[in-house]
Design a protein around this motif. Structure first.
Motif: not given
Ligand SMILES: Nc1ncnc2c1ncn2[C@@H]1O[C@H](COP(=O)(O)OP(=O)(O)OP(=O)(O)O)[C@@H](O)[C@H]1O
Ligand SMILES: CC(=O)N[C@H]1[C@@H]2OC[C@@H](O2)[C@@H](O)[C@@H]1O[C@H](C)C(=O)O
Length: 371
Positions: A11-22, A40-55
């Motif tokens: 699960m990687s949720g709306t916090s965009l912090d990283g992936v939790d695995g069980v 945790p996500f790398s800063d780059g991946l987090r920024a890319d995913l965050m940017a995709l939240q908006q058109p």
């Protein structure tokens, strides 16, 4: 222990912090966590995913690249889980991979969780189940929240009305009342506004234990403006996300309050999360005696105290505890839920609850990508 009973949930949720695995053992009567990992996500991946939240410009291409990067991160998490539990890919029946929500518009008939499950199946050598929400939306539902069905399976008690409150980026509740069908919905923001605000002012990813919020004073005028958000007054079924709640949403409500100290705004955001949860619990689960919190918000001591206080102010006598009290770490609940949803998919069992999402009926959720 049969290999066909081992599932991994990612699960990687709306916090965009990283992936939790069980990694879990799941069969009809038994749901047990055998191992957990967090990457945790790398800063780059987090920024890319965050940017995709908006058109934005060229987003199909950017989404495809981010999906591949996310699949790589998911595969690393799977690798960590296998090593730490002494298992191999051949032992695992399936992975339930949530992916990253980049749009959630059930009112328009769609939701998007990106993540390239085909690449994950290729990298992990394990069957992958993904795209859990679309079928519920196709059936007229919200596609979220999905965890209430899992909460019912693991946390319900025939003699007691319980609430499970997930405080992630967004907050959602499940009302597990033996006297009626399970209900649940997204109550509004969890941590995402607090995360965004502290990142802007102090450069921290989150407010550890809520210490910064605890150093401030709530601003009643701001709290009132936040509470005027129409989403909060809508009846369930309902779900929300970063499509609605983001820092620009907060900025619009801060207009004219520019003298507010940043720590006072943080205190008000914590109060907002606690108050919206408390009001919804008091209204929809008046007979609940205990509220079990999961998600990262359970680690926010200040927020947990505010939730307890606000519940009492709403006339609700329920006590607030984390899901640790029920034997599941609050950080593992969502990962375990997606392992369980994968178990449901490969066994052709429904994963949704129509009483929660508003779908026309029970549906088998998710698409299978064989290893
Ligand atoms: N020690 C801590 N103190 C305060 N807050 C914390 C702490 N640890 C985690 N958090 C909060 O929890 C968040 C992560 O929670 P979680 O992983 O449950 O969210 P998510 O799964 O991304 O969101 P969602 O459930 O909305 O999909 C962090 O962004 C942070 O705000
Ligand atoms: C669209 C989407 O990704 N929704 C998430 C989000 O994060 C919390 C809340 O909003 C919940 O509705 C959902 O996640 C959990 C896992 C769910 O479906 O139950």
């Amino acid at each position: 222990m049969s290999a066909s009973s081992l599932f991994i949930g990612l699960m990687s949720g709306t916090s965009l912090d990283g992936v939790d695995g069980v990694l879990a053992h799941i069969d009809a009567g038994d749901i047990r966590t055998l191992g957990a990992a967090y990457l945790p996500f790398s800063d780059g991946l987090r920024a890319d995913l965050m940017a995709l939240q908006q058109p934005g410009e060229n987003e199909i291409h950017r989404e495809a690249l981010a999906a591949n990067a996310l699949a790589l991160r998911y595969a690393q998490c799977v690798g960590d889980l296998l090593v730490s539990t002494g298992r191999t890919a051949a032992d695992i029946r399936a992975i339930g991979a949530h992916g990253q929500t980049i749009r959630h518009r059930p009112e328009l008939g769609y939701t998007r969780q990106t993540g390239n499950p085909a690449l994950l199946a290729e990298l992990a050598g394990i069957d992958v189940v993904a795209d859990f929400r679309s079928r519920d939306i196709a059936g007229g539902g919200q596609g979220a929240p999905l965890v209430p069905a899992f909460h019912q399976a693991v946390f319900s008690d025939p003699g007691e009305c319980r609430v499970v409150a997930n405080i992630g980026g967004i907050s959602n509740i499940s009302v597990l009342d033996p006297k009626g069908p399970v209900t649940g919905f997204d109550t509004g923001p969890g941590n995402l506004l607090m995360d965004g605000w502290i990142a802007r002012h102090l450069g921290n990813a989150y407010d550890a234990a809520g210490a910064w919020a605890a150093s401030g004073q709530e601003i009643p005028a701001l709290l009132q403006r936040l509470c005027e958000e129409p989403y909060l007054g809508l009846p369930p079924p309902k779900s929300t996300g970063r499509d609605l709640f983001h820092l620009e949403w907060l900025d619009a409500r801060l207009a004219g309050l520019s003298a507010a100290r940043p720590e006072d705004v943080q205190a008000t955001l914590a109060a907002f999360t606690a108050l919206t949860l408390a009001r919804d619990i008091a209204h929809h689960a008046a007979s609940a005696k205990r509220v079990f919190v999961c998600g990262g918000g359970a680690c926010n001591t200040h927020l947990m105290q505010r939730l307890q206080q606000r519940l009492h102010e709403c006339g609700q006598t329920a006590t607030v505890q984390s899901t640790d009290a029920l034997g599941v770490s609050p950080n593992h609940v969502e990962g375990l839920a997606f392992a369980w949803l994968a178990y449901r998919q490969v066994n052709r069992l429904p994963g949704n609850l129509a009483s929660v999402t508003g779908a026309a009926g029970a549906r088998v959720l998710g698409a299978l990508y064989p290893a």
